[in-house]
Design a protein around this motif. Structure first.
Motif, PDB file in Angstrom:
ATOM      1  N   UNK A 270      75.541  59.943  60.471  1.00 48.38           N
ATOM      2  CA  UNK A 270      74.197  60.827  60.989  1.00 48.38           C
ATOM      3  C   UNK A 270      74.652  62.217  61.187  1.00 48.38           C
ATOM      4  N   UNK A 271      75.455  61.569  61.500  1.00 51.06           N
ATOM      5  CA  UNK A 271      75.712  63.188  62.581  1.00 51.06           C
ATOM      6  C   UNK A 271      76.715  64.104  61.611  1.00 51.06           C
ATOM      7  N   UNK A 272      77.232  63.693  60.462  1.00 55.23           N
ATOM      8  CA  UNK A 272      78.961  64.502  60.421  1.00 55.23           C
ATOM      9  C   UNK A 272      78.450  65.342  59.148  1.00 55.23           C
ATOM     10  N   UNK A 273      79.221  66.417  59.540  1.00 54.98           N
ATOM     11  CA  UNK A 273      78.946  67.469  58.594  1.00 54.98           C
ATOM     12  C   UNK A 273      78.885  67.980  57.232  1.00 54.98           C
ATOM     13  N   UNK A 274      80.212  66.822  56.528  1.00 48.72           N
ATOM     14  CA  UNK A 274      80.219  66.669  54.966  1.00 48.72           C
ATOM     15  C   UNK A 274      81.257  65.543  54.771  1.00 48.72           C
TER      16      UNK A 274
ATOM     17  N   UNK B  88      85.396  63.852  46.875  1.00 51.56           N
ATOM     18  CA  UNK B  88      84.472  64.790  46.505  1.00 51.56           C
ATOM     19  C   UNK B  88      83.560  64.577  47.882  1.00 51.56           C
ATOM     20  N   UNK B  89      83.751  65.940  48.339  1.00 58.23           N
ATOM     21  CA  UNK B  89      82.982  66.128  49.406  1.00 58.23           C
ATOM     22  C   UNK B  89      81.518  66.333  49.673  1.00 58.23           C
ATOM     23  N   UNK B  90      80.647  65.051  49.781  1.00 54.75           N
ATOM     24  CA  UNK B  90      79.421  65.411  50.509  1.00 54.75           C
ATOM     25  C   UNK B  90      78.764  65.866  50.824  1.00 54.75           C
ATOM     26  N   UNK B  91      77.311  66.777  51.068  1.00 53.75           N
ATOM     27  CA  UNK B  91      76.885  66.916  52.325  1.00 53.75           C
ATOM     28  C   UNK B  91      76.700  66.432  53.301  1.00 53.75           C
ATOM     29  N   UNK B  92      76.574  66.190  54.502  1.00 51.58           N
ATOM     30  CA  UNK B  92      75.875  64.986  55.232  1.00 51.58           C
ATOM     31  C   UNK B  92      74.096  65.549  55.934  1.00 51.58           C
ATOM     32  N   UNK B  93      73.885  64.644  56.622  1.00 50.54           N
ATOM     33  CA  UNK B  93      72.039  65.040  56.700  1.00 50.54           C
ATOM     34  C   UNK B  93      71.907  65.376  58.390  1.00 50.54           C
TER      35      UNK B  93
ATOM     36  N   UNK C 158      68.868  56.256  61.887  1.00 49.31           N
ATOM     37  CA  UNK C 158      67.983  54.897  62.172  1.00 49.31           C
ATOM     38  C   UNK C 158      67.480  54.214  62.395  1.00 49.31           C
ATOM     39  N   UNK C 159      67.676  53.306  61.835  1.00 49.46           N
ATOM     40  CA  UNK C 159      66.425  52.229  62.345  1.00 49.46           C
ATOM     41  C   UNK C 159      64.623  52.782  60.783  1.00 49.46           C
ATOM     42  N   UNK C 160      65.340  53.216  60.273  1.00 52.60           N
ATOM     43  CA  UNK C 160      64.512  53.955  59.188  1.00 52.60           C
ATOM     44  C   UNK C 160      63.983  52.725  58.038  1.00 52.60           C
ATOM     45  N   UNK C 161      62.691  52.450  57.971  1.00 53.11           N
ATOM     46  CA  UNK C 161      62.605  51.193  56.444  1.00 53.11           C
ATOM     47  C   UNK C 161      61.973  51.892  55.594  1.00 53.11           C
ATOM     48  N   UNK C 162      61.443  52.946  55.568  1.00 45.56           N
ATOM     49  CA  UNK C 162      61.542  53.156  54.050  1.00 45.56           C
ATOM     50  C   UNK C 162      62.370  53.989  53.097  1.00 45.56           C
ATOM     51  N   UNK C 163      62.264  53.889  51.512  1.00 41.44           N
ATOM     52  CA  UNK C 163      63.476  54.924  51.253  1.00 41.44           C
ATOM     53  C   UNK C 163      62.718  56.431  51.289  1.00 41.44           C
ATOM     54  N   UNK C 164      61.881  56.641  51.731  1.00 38.27           N
ATOM     55  CA  UNK C 164      61.250  58.262  51.277  1.00 38.27           C
ATOM     56  C   UNK C 164      61.260  58.486  52.593  1.00 38.27           C
ATOM     57  N   UNK C 165      61.471  57.615  53.651  1.00 35.08           N
ATOM     58  CA  UNK C 165      61.960  58.191  54.904  1.00 35.08           C
ATOM     59  C   UNK C 165      62.874  59.044  54.926  1.00 35.08           C
ATOM     60  N   UNK C 166      64.328  59.231  53.842  1.00 34.25           N
ATOM     61  CA  UNK C 166      65.545  58.991  54.530  1.00 34.25           C
ATOM     62  C   UNK C 166      65.553  60.534  54.410  1.00 34.25           C
ATOM     63  N   UNK C 167      66.332  61.254  54.484  1.00 31.23           N
ATOM     64  CA  UNK C 167      66.782  63.230  53.914  1.00 31.23           C
ATOM     65  C   UNK C 167      67.278  62.876  52.903  1.00 31.23           C
ATOM     66  N   UNK C 168      67.020  64.286  52.637  1.00 28.24           N
ATOM     67  CA  UNK C 168      66.682  63.611  50.870  1.00 28.24           C
ATOM     68  C   UNK C 168      69.180  64.284  50.294  1.00 28.24           C
TER      69      UNK C 168
ATOM     70  N   UNK D  82      73.083  60.756  48.537  1.00 26.50           N
ATOM     71  CA  UNK D  82      74.547  60.129  49.167  1.00 26.50           C
ATOM     72  C   UNK D  82      74.346  59.368  48.138  1.00 26.50           C
ATOM     73  N   UNK D  83      73.901  58.141  47.901  1.00 28.08           N
ATOM     74  CA  UNK D  83      73.015  56.729  48.041  1.00 28.08           C
ATOM     75  C   UNK D  83      73.363  57.475  46.384  1.00 28.08           C
TER      76      UNK D  83
END
Ligand code: IMP
Length: 428
Positions: free
Chosen positions: A330-334, A366-371, A376-386, A391-392
């Protein structure tokens, strides 16, 4: 009525315990098919944390049958300790657990012999030497332990042979035959009501329309054939092990689910192409609490390795992948992801067969941007940061395997199951 195999897609510790416990709700029988108490599956249910070593995680679901298959090596004392710990918390172990009469018995002499394999950093549980005796056709099985006279003479013969070798190698540790024999025969009586022909039990369960989950331990890269040999465990942790270690034909298995962390770890020695030995690796270890649940050893940490996942997906035929511990990033810049293996400057498509070859891999990242947002604890895909969704999606495209489920924490409900995925269909 799908029967599925659930197993580790990396070097173990992918979080199988939680996932098997979670999915066990929709199965009737959960069977472990290989390994022993070298495994450590941590399952959190409410405010209680269970560490299961030999007993399948399905045991925590009342009414489910949990089976120790013929492919395991069983230390009776360790098993009884695990049974008693679970029983103290109210789990009906005697009612739910079945133990294969064809599983192998680990004896104290196996731990003595393990001194010879210290160099690969084993879990020190006698696992390898016990499997050596199995393939050497001199192992003692649970069915033998159930017959006191046969067990006593087999044990005495094996002990005499091992003591001779151990003395010659200078690793001798005295075992008082009568004391150990009596202890094992006491354990036998405790286990006897749970011992049966588990292949018959599982096949009959399938015949009667029940659903079976096959639970792997360790991970594919620790598989005796397909892993980073010789830095592997001594059993078939990949999908083929489910058939031999449970006594069920492949035609009765309908799906294979891989479990992978959103990054990667390894415990013990051996090659590890994407290991991060910098402070960033330490950071992942601290945030992800990456310490062995059996031995407490710090795990080596590194970055998601797509070529390795493509390899384990090929060997196992994953229908779907569960990605665990996404929140640790969660807290990584990339976030670096290994997308290609190179050797001597050239791209390679194959996983090298030798550790010497794997040591020579130069991972291309390949470096992907962090979020930078808590997941932690999310239960719905739509609630994930873009960026987490990206990344997924990136992993999915690069691996060629769907991500059907994401684990966002140790609790059962800290999980996102993707509606309409192959995984959701297999569990329906
Ligand atoms: P053994 O299984 O104790 O013989 O150890 C062989 C290798 O497998 C060592 O590198 C261990 O650290 C590793 N290993 C065994 N069980 C597990 C596990 O459950 N998770 C991760 N690594 C394991």
């Amino acid at each position: 009525m799908s029967n599925v195999v659930i197993l580790g897609a990396q070097w173990g510790d992918e979080g199988k315990g939680k996932i098997v416990d979670l999915f066990a709700d929709t199965f009737d029988v959960v069977i472990r098919y290989q390994g022993g108490h070298n495994a450590g599956h941590t399952v959190k249910v409410g405010d209680r944390t269970f560490v299961l070593k030999l007993i399948p995680s399905g045991i925590l679901r009342p009414g489910k049958i949990a089976v120790i298959g013929n492919g395991l090596v069983v230390d009776p004392a360790a098993l009884i300790q695990e049974i008693e710990t679970l029983e103290k918390t109210g789990v009906d172990v005697s009612g739910q657990l079945r133990i294969s009469n064809r599983a192998q018995v680990i004896l104290p002499l196996h731990r003595m012999m393990e001194k010879m394999s210290e160099a690969i950093g084993t879990t020190w549980r006698g696992i390898g030497p016990s499997y050596e005796d199995k393939t050497g056709r001199r192992g003692i099985r649970i069915a033998d332990l159930m017959e006191p006279a046969a067990f006593s003479s087999m044990f005495e013969a094996l002990l005499a042979e091992k003591e001779k070798i151990a003395r010659a190698l200078g690793i001798y540790q005295e075992t008082v035959f009568a004391q150990v024999r009596d202890e094992y025969l006491r354990h036998a009586e405790r286990l006897r009501p749970m011992v049966c022909d588990t292949a018959r039990l599982v096949n009959q369960a399938i015949d009667s329309g029940k659903r079976v989950m096959f639970e792997g331990a360790q991970g594919t890269m620790l598989d005796i054939d397909h892993g980073t040999y010789p830095f592997v465990t001594s059993s078939s942790a990949s999908v083929g092990g489910a058939c031999t270690g449970a006594g069920v034909p492949p035609t009765r298995i309908h799906g294979v689910i891989g479990i992978s962390k959103a990054y990667i770890t390894r415990v013990g020695a051996g090659p590890f192409p994407t290991e991060d030995k910098t402070e960033m690796g330490d950071h992942i270890r601290n945030i992800g609490r990456e310490f062995g649940s059996v031995t407490g050893r710090p795990r080596r940490c590194g970055w998601f390795d797509v070529p390795l996942l493509r390899y384990t997906a090929m060997v196992n035929g994953f229908d779907s992948l569960v990605v665990t511990k996404l929140d640790v990033l969660d807290d990584l810049a990339e976030i670096p992801v290994c997308v290609e293996y190179r050797m001597d400057g050239e791209e390679i498509q194959e996983m090298p067969a030798t550790c010497r070859g794997i040591e020579r891999i130069q991972p291309v990242y390949e470096k992907l941007p962090g979020w930078n947002t808590p997941t932690a604890g999310l239960t719905h895909y739509d609630d994930l940061p873009s960026n987490a969704k990206d990344y997924l999606a990136f992993l999915e495209t690069e691996m060629g395997v769907e991500v059907g489920c994401i684990s966002t924490g140790p609790e059962r409900n800290q999980t996102i199951l993707i509606p309409g995925s192959k995984l959701a269909k297999l569990l329906a």
